[in-house]
Scaffold this active site. Structure first.
Site, PDB file in Angstrom:
ATOM      1  CE1 TYR A   1      44.675  31.686  51.989  1.00  0.00           C
ATOM      2  CE2 TYR A   1      45.858  29.609  51.757  1.00  0.00           C
ATOM      3  CZ  TYR A   1      45.247  30.556  52.553  1.00  0.00           C
ATOM      4  OH  TYR A   1      45.201  30.360  53.914  1.00  0.00           O
TER       5      TYR A   1
ATOM      6  CG  ASP B   1      47.122  34.227  38.279  1.00  0.00           C
ATOM      7  OD1 ASP B   1      46.297  33.528  37.666  1.00  0.00           O
ATOM      8  OD2 ASP B   1      47.392  34.066  39.483  1.00  0.00           O
TER       9      ASP B   1
ATOM     10  CG  LEU C   1      42.817  35.815  36.288  1.00  0.00           C
ATOM     11  CD1 LEU C   1      41.724  36.833  35.943  1.00  0.00           C
ATOM     12  CD2 LEU C   1      43.438  36.152  37.641  1.00  0.00           C
TER      13      LEU C   1
ATOM     14  CG  PHE D   1      53.056  32.652  44.693  1.00  0.00           C
ATOM     15  CD1 PHE D   1      53.255  32.121  45.952  1.00  0.00           C
ATOM     16  CD2 PHE D   1      53.310  33.999  44.494  1.00  0.00           C
ATOM     17  CE1 PHE D   1      53.713  32.913  46.996  1.00  0.00           C
ATOM     18  CE2 PHE D   1      53.765  34.802  45.527  1.00  0.00           C
ATOM     19  CZ  PHE D   1      53.966  34.262  46.783  1.00  0.00           C
ATOM     20  CB  ALA D   2      52.080  30.127  38.370  1.00  0.00           C
TER      21      ALA D   2
ATOM     22  CB  THR E   1      55.405  22.178  49.257  1.00  0.00           C
ATOM     23  OG1 THR E   1      54.565  21.367  50.077  1.00  0.00           O
ATOM     24  CG2 THR E   1      56.004  21.270  48.206  1.00  0.00           C
TER      25      THR E   1
ATOM     26  CE1 TYR F   1      52.555  21.127  44.983  1.00  0.00           C
ATOM     27  CE2 TYR F   1      52.381  20.174  47.181  1.00  0.00           C
ATOM     28  CZ  TYR F   1      52.540  21.278  46.348  1.00  0.00           C
ATOM     29  OH  TYR F   1      52.679  22.525  46.901  1.00  0.00           O
TER      30      TYR F   1
ATOM     31  CG  ASN G   1      49.688  21.462  56.099  1.00  0.00           C
ATOM     32  OD1 ASN G   1      50.827  20.998  56.133  1.00  0.00           O
ATOM     33  ND2 ASN G   1      48.677  20.840  55.551  1.00  0.00           N
TER      34      ASN G   1
ATOM     35  N   GLY H   1      49.608   9.516  49.742  1.00  0.00           N
ATOM     36  CA  GLY H   1      50.560  10.639  49.659  1.00  0.00           C
ATOM     37  C   GLY H   1      50.643  11.487  50.915  1.00  0.00           C
TER      38      GLY H   1
HETATM   39  N1  LIG Z   1      48.269  26.440  49.855  1.00  0.00           N
HETATM   40  C1  LIG Z   1      49.132  25.696  50.512  1.00  0.00           C
HETATM   41  O1  LIG Z   1      48.821  25.117  51.582  1.00  0.00           O
HETATM   42  C2  LIG Z   1      50.548  25.544  50.008  1.00  0.00           C
HETATM   43  C3  LIG Z   1      51.483  24.866  50.807  1.00  0.00           C
HETATM   44  C4  LIG Z   1      52.793  24.722  50.343  1.00  0.00           C
HETATM   45  C5  LIG Z   1      53.159  25.259  49.113  1.00  0.00           C
HETATM   46  N2  LIG Z   1      52.227  25.900  48.360  1.00  0.00           N
HETATM   47  C6  LIG Z   1      52.657  26.443  47.059  1.00  0.00           C
HETATM   48  O2  LIG Z   1      52.292  27.803  47.002  1.00  0.00           O
HETATM   49  C7  LIG Z   1      51.970  28.181  45.662  1.00  0.00           C
HETATM   50  C8  LIG Z   1      50.667  28.943  45.646  1.00  0.00           C
HETATM   51  O3  LIG Z   1      49.653  28.154  46.240  1.00  0.00           O
HETATM   52  P1  LIG Z   1      48.196  28.745  46.468  1.00  0.00           P
HETATM   53  O4  LIG Z   1      47.587  27.993  47.588  1.00  0.00           O
HETATM   54  O5  LIG Z   1      48.260  30.209  46.529  1.00  0.00           O
HETATM   55  O6  LIG Z   1      47.507  28.273  45.108  1.00  0.00           O
HETATM   56  P2  LIG Z   1      46.397  29.026  44.206  1.00  0.00           P
HETATM   57  O7  LIG Z   1      45.827  27.975  43.301  1.00  0.00           O
HETATM   58  O8  LIG Z   1      45.466  29.811  45.050  1.00  0.00           O
HETATM   59  O9  LIG Z   1      47.292  30.030  43.366  1.00  0.00           O
HETATM   60  C9  LIG Z   1      47.996  29.649  42.207  1.00  0.00           C
HETATM   61  C10 LIG Z   1      47.829  30.787  41.209  1.00  0.00           C
HETATM   62  O10 LIG Z   1      48.616  30.470  40.059  1.00  0.00           O
HETATM   63  C11 LIG Z   1      47.847  30.664  38.880  1.00  0.00           C
HETATM   64  N3  LIG Z   1      48.389  29.712  37.893  1.00  0.00           N
HETATM   65  C12 LIG Z   1      48.551  28.371  38.034  1.00  0.00           C
HETATM   66  N4  LIG Z   1      49.126  27.860  36.936  1.00  0.00           N
HETATM   67  C13 LIG Z   1      49.341  28.896  36.083  1.00  0.00           C
HETATM   68  C14 LIG Z   1      49.926  29.006  34.799  1.00  0.00           C
HETATM   69  N5  LIG Z   1      50.407  27.943  34.147  1.00  0.00           N
HETATM   70  N6  LIG Z   1      49.973  30.225  34.218  1.00  0.00           N
HETATM   71  C15 LIG Z   1      49.495  31.335  34.855  1.00  0.00           C
HETATM   72  N7  LIG Z   1      48.950  31.295  36.078  1.00  0.00           N
HETATM   73  C16 LIG Z   1      48.867  30.074  36.687  1.00  0.00           C
HETATM   74  C17 LIG Z   1      46.413  30.387  39.286  1.00  0.00           C
HETATM   75  O11 LIG Z   1      45.470  31.034  38.447  1.00  0.00           O
HETATM   76  C18 LIG Z   1      46.389  30.956  40.712  1.00  0.00           C
HETATM   77  O12 LIG Z   1      46.042  32.319  40.729  1.00  0.00           O
HETATM   78  C19 LIG Z   1      51.989  26.905  44.837  1.00  0.00           C
HETATM   79  O13 LIG Z   1      53.205  26.873  44.124  1.00  0.00           O
HETATM   80  C20 LIG Z   1      51.954  25.802  45.871  1.00  0.00           C
HETATM   81  O14 LIG Z   1      52.620  24.651  45.440  1.00  0.00           O
HETATM   82  C21 LIG Z   1      50.936  26.072  48.772  1.00  0.00           C
END
Ligand SMILES: NC(=O)c1ccc[n+]([C@@H]2O[C@H](COP(=O)([O-])OP(=O)(O)OC[C@H]3O[C@@H](n4cnc5c(N)ncnc54)[C@H](O)[C@@H]3O)[C@@H](O)[C@H]2O)c1
Length: 385
Positions: A12, A32, A34, A74-75, A118, A198, A227, A341
């Protein structure tokens, strides 16, 4: 042209950032596997290395092949509730894989990283003046016991402090024989602040970054996003998570008949309408923040942590109302009990990011709702089909 390797770039927030990087003239490699991301969210011409971070030798080959100038990471897993019942899964992906990534960076001479952190690192405010959250809170506040809620580790019910220590035992075992990664008493006090595993995993990642900075000269920016809601205004990407947790995604899924009822967790918080207060931020604003962070690091900026949020407080009911307004339809929701949490209030002061990065949020709640509505009701299916 700088080469940026983006882990989780097909997810995302990652896909919004990849789009911004390409538009700003960076060369992008996405790493990634996926597991919750989609290749169709990536702009044309971006290289996708479909590899899991667990596979350290394959990750190292990718670094040797592409020689990135910097990483944006991001992963990770990010479901607060899940982290309290599957802590080991969160340790492996959010901590162990992150250490692998930093080791590969160090071994291959890549010295810059921008890392997703986060709002969950903040826990619950202890006094009114804690809100809006400032980055200094996690350095200054030193609780004696973990704020972490009790949780289940296998069949064992554990108090917050015991749960935290068991999680940290995994870290101690992983880093045995690595003096540069030993946790100090101050580090452990910090880790008592978050309410969820988390949040602990992400604060631990920030601490690990500090240690790699001191020991190996890896320079970092950690961005604490609040958020995240909304979608790309040009409709190229948006939230597609297989198991949605994003509030607006769930609201519009309900309005579009894909979810029978929306659950609102808690209406007895000490807030104006009893529902939780959050600070919402658009993923395109975050994408811009990552590009500014890279520029900051490339121009010699010192390693830092920054909040990324609008600073506007919205209750869950206000998000529901803003979403109903753009959709022109009512949401069917039900009040349920509070979720383990979740803090009552989480709003940020992002003035440090404004002063040091020149970053400021552009999108407000109504625009987050408009773009998320367009994505959920029309573009998501077209792009994913
Ligand atoms: N979405 C939110 O509201 C939010 C808020 C604060 C922080 N975050 C942080 O932002 C980051 C991204 O969040 P998002 O919402 O885009 O999540 P998301 O799940 O949409 O994206 C995560 C991506 O990482 C890939 N991935 C996960 N583990 C992997 C691994 N071991 N190897 C390879 N690829 C892997 C997934 O396939 C996915 O494409 C995260 O680190 C999350 O903690 C998100």
């Amino acid at each position: 042209m700088k080469k940026i390797l983006v882990t989780g770039g097909a997810g995302y927030i990652g896909s919004h950032t990849v789009k911004e990087l390409v538009e700003k003239g960076f060369q992008v490699i996405v790493l990634d596997d996926l597991r919750s991301g989609f290749e169709k969210l990536l702009p044309e011409g971006v290289v996708l290395e479909k590899i899991g971070l667990e596979n350290k030798s394959a990750v190292k080959e990718v670094f040797l092949k592409h020689k990135p100038d910097a990483v944006i990471d991001f992963a990770a897993y990010l479901a607060v509730g899940e982290s309290m019942v599957e802590p080991e899964k969160y340790f492996e992906n959010n901590v162990e894989n992150f250490i692998h990534l930093l080791d590969v960076m160090h071994e291959t001479g890549c010295n810059y990283i921008v890392k997703s952190s986060t709002a969950a690192v903040y826990g619950n405010p202890t006094k009114d003046s804690d809100i809006p959250w400032k980055e200094t809170f996690t350095n200054e506040y030193k609780p004696a016991e973990a704020a972490l809620l009790e949780g289940k580790w296998g069949n064992e019910e554990l108090s917050g402090e015991k749960f935290l220590q068991k999680f940290l035992d995994l870290y101690r075992a992983l880093c045995a024989g690595r003096p540069e990664l030993v946790l100090s008493g101050g580090d452990i006090s910090k880790l008592r602040i978050p309410l969820s595993i988390y949040g602990v995993s992400k604060l631990l990642d920030e601490i690990i970054l500090e240690k790699y900075n001191k020991a190996f000269g890896i320079n970092y920016v950690a961005l604490r996003y609040f958020n995240v809601c909304g979608a790309d205004p040009e409709h190229k990407t948006g939230d597609c998570k297989p198991k949605a947790t994003n509030l607006m995604t769930l609201i519009f899924a309900q309005i579009n008949g894909k979810l029978p009822q929306l659950a609102v967790f808690g209406d007895d918080y000490p807030t104006k309408d009893g529902t939780g207060v959050r600070d919402y931020i658009h993923p395109s604003d975050l994408a811009n923040g990552h590009v500014l962070s890279l520029k900051y690091l490339f121009s010699g900026g010192r390693s830092e942590v920054f909040n990324h949020a609008t600073g506007e407080a919205s209750t869950v009911m206000e998000v529901i109302q803003a979403s109903e307004k753009v959709a022109g339809k009512k949401v069917n929701y039900k009040i349920e009990s509070r979720r383990s949490g979740d803090p009552s209030v989480s709003v940020a002061d992002s003035s440090k990011a404004k002063e040091m990065l020149g970053w400021e949020a552009k999108y407000r709640l109504s625009e987050m709702a408009e773009t998320a509505w367009e994505w959920e009701s029309e573009y998501k299916e077209k792009i994913l089909k």
